[in-house]
Each structure stands twice: as structure tokens, then as C-alpha cells.
Design a protein around this motif. Structure first.
Motif, short mmCIF file in Angstrom:
data_model
loop_
_atom_site.label_atom_id
_atom_site.label_comp_id
_atom_site.label_asym_id
_atom_site.label_seq_id
_atom_site.Cartn_x
_atom_site.Cartn_y
_atom_site.Cartn_z
N MET A 1 0.85 -1.20 0.00
CA MET A 1 0.00 0.00 0.00
C MET A 1 0.89 1.26 0.00
N VAL A 2 0.63 2.16 -0.97
CA VAL A 2 1.39 3.41 -1.00
C VAL A 2 0.95 4.25 0.20
N LYS A 3 1.95 4.90 0.85
CA LYS A 3 1.60 5.76 1.98
C LYS A 3 1.95 7.19 1.65
N ILE A 4 0.97 8.07 1.88
CA ILE A 4 1.20 9.50 1.66
C ILE A 4 1.13 10.18 3.02
N CYS A 5 2.04 11.15 3.23
CA CYS A 5 1.93 11.99 4.41
C CYS A 5 1.91 13.44 3.92
N CYS A 6 1.04 14.25 4.48
CA CYS A 6 1.02 15.67 4.11
C CYS A 6 1.35 16.48 5.36
N ILE A 7 2.39 17.29 5.27
CA ILE A 7 2.77 18.16 6.39
C ILE A 7 2.03 19.48 6.20
N GLY A 8 1.16 19.81 7.16
CA GLY A 8 0.36 21.04 7.05
C GLY A 8 -1.09 20.69 6.82
N ALA A 9 -1.92 20.85 7.87
CA ALA A 9 -3.34 20.49 7.79
C ALA A 9 -4.18 21.76 7.67
N GLY A 10 -3.83 22.61 6.71
CA GLY A 10 -4.54 23.88 6.55
C GLY A 10 -5.59 23.84 5.46
N TYR A 11 -5.84 25.01 4.87
CA TYR A 11 -6.87 25.15 3.83
C TYR A 11 -6.54 24.32 2.60
N VAL A 12 -5.24 24.08 2.36
CA VAL A 12 -4.87 23.27 1.20
C VAL A 12 -4.65 21.82 1.60
N GLY A 13 -3.82 21.59 2.62
CA GLY A 13 -3.47 20.22 3.01
C GLY A 13 -4.71 19.39 3.35
N GLU A 28 -2.96 5.03 1.72
CA GLU A 28 -3.20 5.51 3.09
C GLU A 28 -2.65 6.93 3.19
N VAL A 29 -3.50 7.83 3.65
CA VAL A 29 -3.12 9.24 3.68
C VAL A 29 -3.13 9.75 5.12
N ALA A 30 -1.99 10.29 5.57
CA ALA A 30 -1.94 10.89 6.91
C ALA A 30 -1.65 12.38 6.75
N VAL A 31 -2.45 13.20 7.42
CA VAL A 31 -2.22 14.64 7.38
C VAL A 31 -1.72 15.05 8.76
N VAL A 32 -0.54 15.65 8.81
CA VAL A 32 0.05 15.96 10.11
C VAL A 32 0.28 17.46 10.26
N ASP A 33 0.27 17.92 11.51
CA ASP A 33 0.45 19.35 11.76
C ASP A 33 1.03 19.51 13.15
N ILE A 34 1.76 20.64 13.35
CA ILE A 34 2.28 20.91 14.69
C ILE A 34 1.18 21.48 15.60
N ARG A 38 -5.68 22.31 15.70
CA ARG A 38 -6.14 22.06 14.32
C ARG A 38 -6.39 20.57 14.10
N ILE A 39 -5.46 19.75 14.58
CA ILE A 39 -5.61 18.31 14.36
C ILE A 39 -6.83 17.78 15.13
N SER A 40 -7.02 18.27 16.37
CA SER A 40 -8.22 17.78 17.10
C SER A 40 -9.47 18.18 16.35
N ALA A 41 -9.47 19.39 15.77
CA ALA A 41 -10.68 19.80 15.03
C ALA A 41 -10.89 18.91 13.81
N PHE A 83 3.88 15.24 0.95
CA PHE A 83 3.47 16.56 0.46
C PHE A 83 3.82 17.58 1.54
N VAL A 84 4.37 18.71 1.13
CA VAL A 84 4.60 19.77 2.11
C VAL A 84 3.68 20.93 1.77
N SER A 85 2.73 21.16 2.66
CA SER A 85 1.69 22.15 2.42
C SER A 85 1.62 23.13 3.59
N VAL A 86 2.82 23.55 4.02
CA VAL A 86 2.87 24.50 5.14
C VAL A 86 2.66 25.91 4.60
N ASN A 87 2.40 26.84 5.50
CA ASN A 87 2.18 28.22 5.07
C ASN A 87 3.50 28.87 4.65
#
Ligand code: NAD
Ligand code: UDX
Length: 480
Positions: A1-13, A28-34, A38-41, A83-87
Motif C-alpha cells: 500500500m502506498v503511503k502518503i503523508c502531508c505536512i500542514g493540515a490547513g486550507y490546502v493540506g 493511506e493518507v496521513a495529514v500531520v500538523d504541529i 487544528r488536528i483535534s478539530a 506533500f509539504v503544504s505549510v504556510n
């Protein structure tokens, strides 16, 4: 299974990854943020951003192949594609302040990728970045590589807020830039295969890295330029008696020009246009292309002019003073169908009116009171830094109150200003509003959504951008 991780859970990520997860059940897609909040929401019932259709998409795949997490390092180390989708806001200090993109968040994400990776990775620039950023990122990753191979791709995002889900499901194009080496081409193909789950192949464009990076800045500059062009025409329409809607319609009928994005307004806002043009201007200046830089700078100058012109029009129409007068502001978001206020023209208009000591009563269906108070106390350019990275506003603005609906906002007001084109503003009971306002009662429509004749029949004095002036306004001092 290909795994994707996106850094930045904002308007784009957030929305982008949700749409990938829904269309690619085998990934499998994981969206992560500091940001813990935001992550709890993202994991809760009230998503952190308002975007039509987003809830349904997230609910269908969250917990199946879509995960939101603050465990940034774990998901980055496990992923094949990051993916890097930080501000990437405008720099506020130091070299290039006020123009260059601040790549602090990007660089720290790249260093973290280098620290935690244990296998080869494809790193995708999703954030909008200056041309040649991929080269800098490559250097950071390769100098810390421990034998791991990285391929950098540029895959800029073209979604617009308010229509993000629609844009992601049915994009005009997906752009993928990469190195023209065998490994680079292989990486491009891997990402193409992800999008090919739902995007027709002829809409997936591949280019070299620098073309992809520059195309994103160019597209936003062209779009913003259209708005500044029509807004410049709106000033001329008011001076000559032409009607900007009629002019836009006639101009847009030319198939070479096209009808979209020709709505005159109080000015463009949003987190992208100004930031990306400033970024483009800076890249031009760094390359010694001063005439090109001046050309694009003018798009922002006209936008600032349009916002000032609107404030001046309000003040001059109301006997040259709004001091102590209640003015209702309908709409605070930078466009309808979003709660986003980054660089919304409403901030400049409100600050302009507050400078003339007006009392503002603001209503927006999606923007919270806390956000409005922060925006009106914050410095320019801080808007694009996420709210959770901002200190709380020290005091609320006394001149500003936030109302729960348009009727409360307009009660006893001398004027109402429409600053966002929310559909609900078109169908309000304007007779009721007029009856509850001070007289003369003014409407300043910054979005040209109102039926001017209908309002004038009720008794309002109406200003609508680029439309023939009300006789009242014609007799007032000229607005520059
Ligand atoms: P955003 O501020 O909503 O989201 C960025 C997120 O990145 C934040 O939640 C922040 O906490 C997180 N972050 C920052 N540094 C981090 C790190 N080191 N590790 C983990 N998380 C980190 O921004 P956005 O609107 O989603 O924009 C992201 C990028 O996409 C920008 O470059 C922007 O120019 C571009 N873009 C935005 C839009 C849009 O409509 N908003 C459209 C196209 C492109
Ligand atoms: C923009 C780009 O459209 C999108 O492709 C890119 O990925 C991000 O930046 P966004 O800022 O979300 O998207 O919204 P957009 O619809 O472009 O509107 C930007 C601003 O221009 C808004 O304030 C909007 O009200 C204003 N606008 C738009 C006008 O004033 N007139 C128009 O005709 C169109």
C-alpha cells in the motif's frame, strides 16, 4: 500500500488530502500538523475550516484511509510520498521583508524530513514557493541524506476557497514539475498515477521544476491582474457614467478574453494573490528585471487604490465625516462560502473607517467575533500566519461590535457596507432595514450584488462600485 503523508493540515493540506483519500482507497493518507488544536478539530465534528462539501468527503474516509495526527515524525518516516503544504507567508523582517516569501516553516519541515527518514522519499512542494525553492530543499535533504534518495516534485495547488472540493474533484489541470532525469521522471509518474485515479490524463501536465513553480505565481498574478484591470475601469465608469457590469459583459464576450473573473469589487483579498505577486516581484527584482517587477507591483497598487477609494467614497458621501456614526459591515470574509479572513479587503475598509472614528457593527455568517477582533488589531502581513501561532489580541477594539445577524448590525446605523458577496445578503428585507436605520440611510455595495433601483425606491442613497452615481453622490466632493 502506498503511503502518503502531508505536512500542514490547513486550507490546502486538509481538503486536498481528503479528496486524494476518497478517490484512492488503496492509498493511506496521513495529514500531520504541529498544531494540536487544528488536528483535534480535523478529528472532531467541527472541522477547522468551513468549505462547502468538505464535511461529507472527510466523513467518508476518516479513520479508513485518511488520518489526522500530530505525530509528524512517525508519519513522515513511514511515507513514500510526502506533500509539504505549510504556510509560506510574506516575510515581515530582514532581507526582502514585505515582499519575499518566508520559507521558515518550509525549511523546518525539510530538515525534519531529513532527520527522520529511513527510506527513499518523493517530496512534493504543495505550498506556493518562489522559483528555485526546490533547489534549496534538495540541498537541505541531500546534505543530510544518510544515503537516502530524495526526489523533489513541484505540484502547486490551484484550488480556490469556497469551491475547493469542486476544484479538487474536477481540476482544470494538475501540474507536476520534476527533474528531467530517469529518477525524476519515475517520481513524476508515481505522482501522476495518484491523480490518474480520478483526473483525466490530458489534464495532468508535466513540466520541469522551475516552470511548475513559476506557473503557480504566474497564474495568480494573471488572475489578480484581471481584477485590478476591471477595478481600474470601475473608477473610470463612475467618472463617465458608464456601468462596469455592462462593460465587463461586453468585454468578456470576446472569446479571447472570456467572461470569468471580471467582477468589479472593493478589492481582491485572500491569502494568495497579494503574497504571491509580492513574491513574484521579489523574484523579478533579484533577477534584475525591474520593469517587469514594476508592472506586477501595479496590480497591488490598484488593489490598494480601490480599497481606499471605497473608504473615501463612504466618508465623502456622509458629509465628510463618519465620526461617532454607526456603520454596519455586512460580510468580513475575503469572499463568500469561506470563513477565511486573510487579507480580506474588509480589514482595510474597517481600519480606514475606524481611522475616521466610525463605530462599526460587523456581521459575517462564518467569521467569529474573536477572529474579527484579532484582524482589526493585527499588523499587516501578520494575517497570513495561522491564528494558533498568534498571541491572543491584548484588548478588543472598543469601536467595533460584532452582531449575530444583518438586522442587528444595521439597527440605528447611518450606513451599511456590503464587503462580502454572501448570497443571504441579496434576500434580506431591505424595507425593514431601512425603517430601522438613521436617515439619510446609505448603502455602499462593495460587491455589486444589490439591485440598485430597488434600494433607491425604498429610499436608500446607494453607491455600487463602477455604477452610474446616485444624484446625491454626484454633488459630493470628487473621490480620488
Ligand atoms: P494554512 O496556514 O491554512 O496551513 C498551513 C499549516 O501548516 C498550518 O496549520 C501550520 O500549523 C502547519 N505547519 C507549519 N509549519 C509546520 C511544520 N514544520 N510541521 C507541521 N505543520 C506545520 O495555509 P494554507 O492556506 O493551507 O496554504 C498552504 C500553502 O498552500 C501556502 O504556500 C499557500 O500559498 C498555498 N496555497 C494556498 C491556497 C489557499 O486557497 N489557501 C491555494 C493554493 C495554494
Ligand atoms: C486564488 C486562486 O483563484 C486559486 O487558483 C489559487 O489556488 C489561490 O488563490 P482564492 O484566493 O481562494 O483563490 O479565491 P478567488 O476566487 O481567486 O478570489 C480571490 C479574491 O478576488 C476574492 O477576494 C474575490 O472576492 C476577489 N474577486 C474574484 C473579485 O474581486 N472579482 C472577481 O471577478 C473574482
Amino acid at each position: 500500500m502506498v503511503k502518503i503523508c502531508c505536512i500542514g493540515a490547513g486550507y490546502v493540506g486538509g481538503p486536498t488530502m481528503a479528496v486524494i483519500a476518497l478517490n484512492c482507497p488503496s492509498i493511506e493518507v496521513a495529514v500531520v500538523d504541529i498544531s494540536v488544536s487544528r488536528i483535534s478539530a480535523w478529528n472532531g465534528d467541527q472541522l477547522p475550516i468551513y468549505e462547502p462539501g468538505l464535511d461529507e468527503v472527510v466523513k467518508q474516509c476518516r479513520g479508513k484511509n485518511l488520518f489526522f495526527s500530530t505525530d509528524v515524525e512517525k508519519h513522515v518516516s513511514e511515507a513514500d510520498i510526502i506533500f509539504v503544504s505549510v504556510n509560506t507567508p510574506t516575510k515581515t523582517r530582514g532581507l526582502g521583508a514585505g515582499k519575499a516569501a518566508d520559507l521558515t516553516y518550509w525549511e523546518s519541515a525539510a530538515r525534519m524530513i531529513a532527520d527522520v527518514s529511513k527510506s527513499n522519499k518523493i517530496v512534493v512542494e504543495k505550498s506556493t514557493v518562489p522559483v528555485k525553492t526546490a533547489e534549496a530543499i534538495e540541498r537541505i535533504l541531500r546534505h543530510n541524506s544518510k544515503g537516502i534518495k530524495y526526489q523533489i516534485l513541484s505540484n502547486p495547488e490551484f484550488l480556490a476557497e469556497g469551491t475547493a472540493i469542486q476544484n479538487l474533484f474536477n481540476p482544470d489541470r494538475v501540474l507536476i514539475g520534476g527533474r528531467e532525469t530517469p529518477d525524476g521522471l519515475k517520481a513524476i509518474q508515481v505522482l501522476k498515477d495518484v491523480y490518474a485515479h480520478w483526473v483525466p490524463e490530458d489534464r495532468i501536465i508535466t513540466t520541469n521544476l522551475w516552470s511548475a513553480e513559476l506557473s503557480k505565481l504566474a497564474a495568480n498574478a494573471f488572475l489578480a491582474q484581471r481584477i485590478s484591470s476591471v477595478n481600474a475601469m470601475s473608477a473610470l465608469c463612475e467618472a463617465t457614467g458608464a456601468d462596469v457590469s455592462q462593460v465587463s459583459h461586453a468585454v468578456g464576450k470576446d472569446s479571447r478574453i472570456g467572461p470569468k473573473f471580471l467582477n468589479a469589487s472593493v478589492g481582491f483579498g485572500g491569502s494568495c494573490f497579494q503574497k504571491d505577486i509580492l513574491n513574484l516581484v521579489y523574484v523579478c527584482e533579484c533577477n534584475g528585471l525591474l520593469e517587469v517587477a514594476t508592472y506586477w507591483k501595479q496590480v497591488i497598487k490598484v488593489n490598494d487604490y480601490q480599497k481606499n477609494r471605497f473608504v473615501n467614497r463612504i466618508v465623502s458621501s456622509m458629509f465628510n465625516t463618519v465620526s461617532g456614526k454607526k456603520i454596519a459591515i455586512l460580510g468580513f470574509a475575503f469572499k463568500k462560502d469561506t470563513g477565511d479572513t486573510r487579507e480580506t479587503p474588509a480589514i482595510d475598509v474597517c481600519k480606514g473607517l475606524m481611522g475616521d472614528k466610525a463605530r462599526l457593527s460587523i456581521y459575517d455568517p462564518q467569521v467569529t467575533e474573536d477572529q474579527i477582533q484579532r484582524d482589526l488589531t493585527m499588523n499587516k502581513f501578520d494575517w497570513d500566519h495561522p491564528i494558533h501561532l498568534q498571541p491572543a489580541s491584548p484588548t478588543s477594539v472598543k469601536q467595533v461590535s460584532v452582531a449575530w445577524d444583518a438586522y442587528a448590525a444595521t439597527k440605528d446605523a447611518h450606513a451599511l457596507c456590503i464587503l462580502t458577496e454572501w448570497d443571504e445578503f441579496k434576500t434580506l428585507d431591505y424595507q425593514r432595514i431601512f425603517d430601522n436605520m438613521q436617515k439619510p440611510a446609505f448603502v455602499f455595495d462593495g460587491r455589486n450584488i444589490m439591485n440598485v433601483e430597488m434600494l433607491r425606491e425604498i429610499g436608500f442613497i446607494v453607491y455600487s462600485i463602477g455604477k452610474p452615481l446616485d444624484p446625491w453622490l454626484k454633488n459630493m466632493p470628487a473621490v480620488a
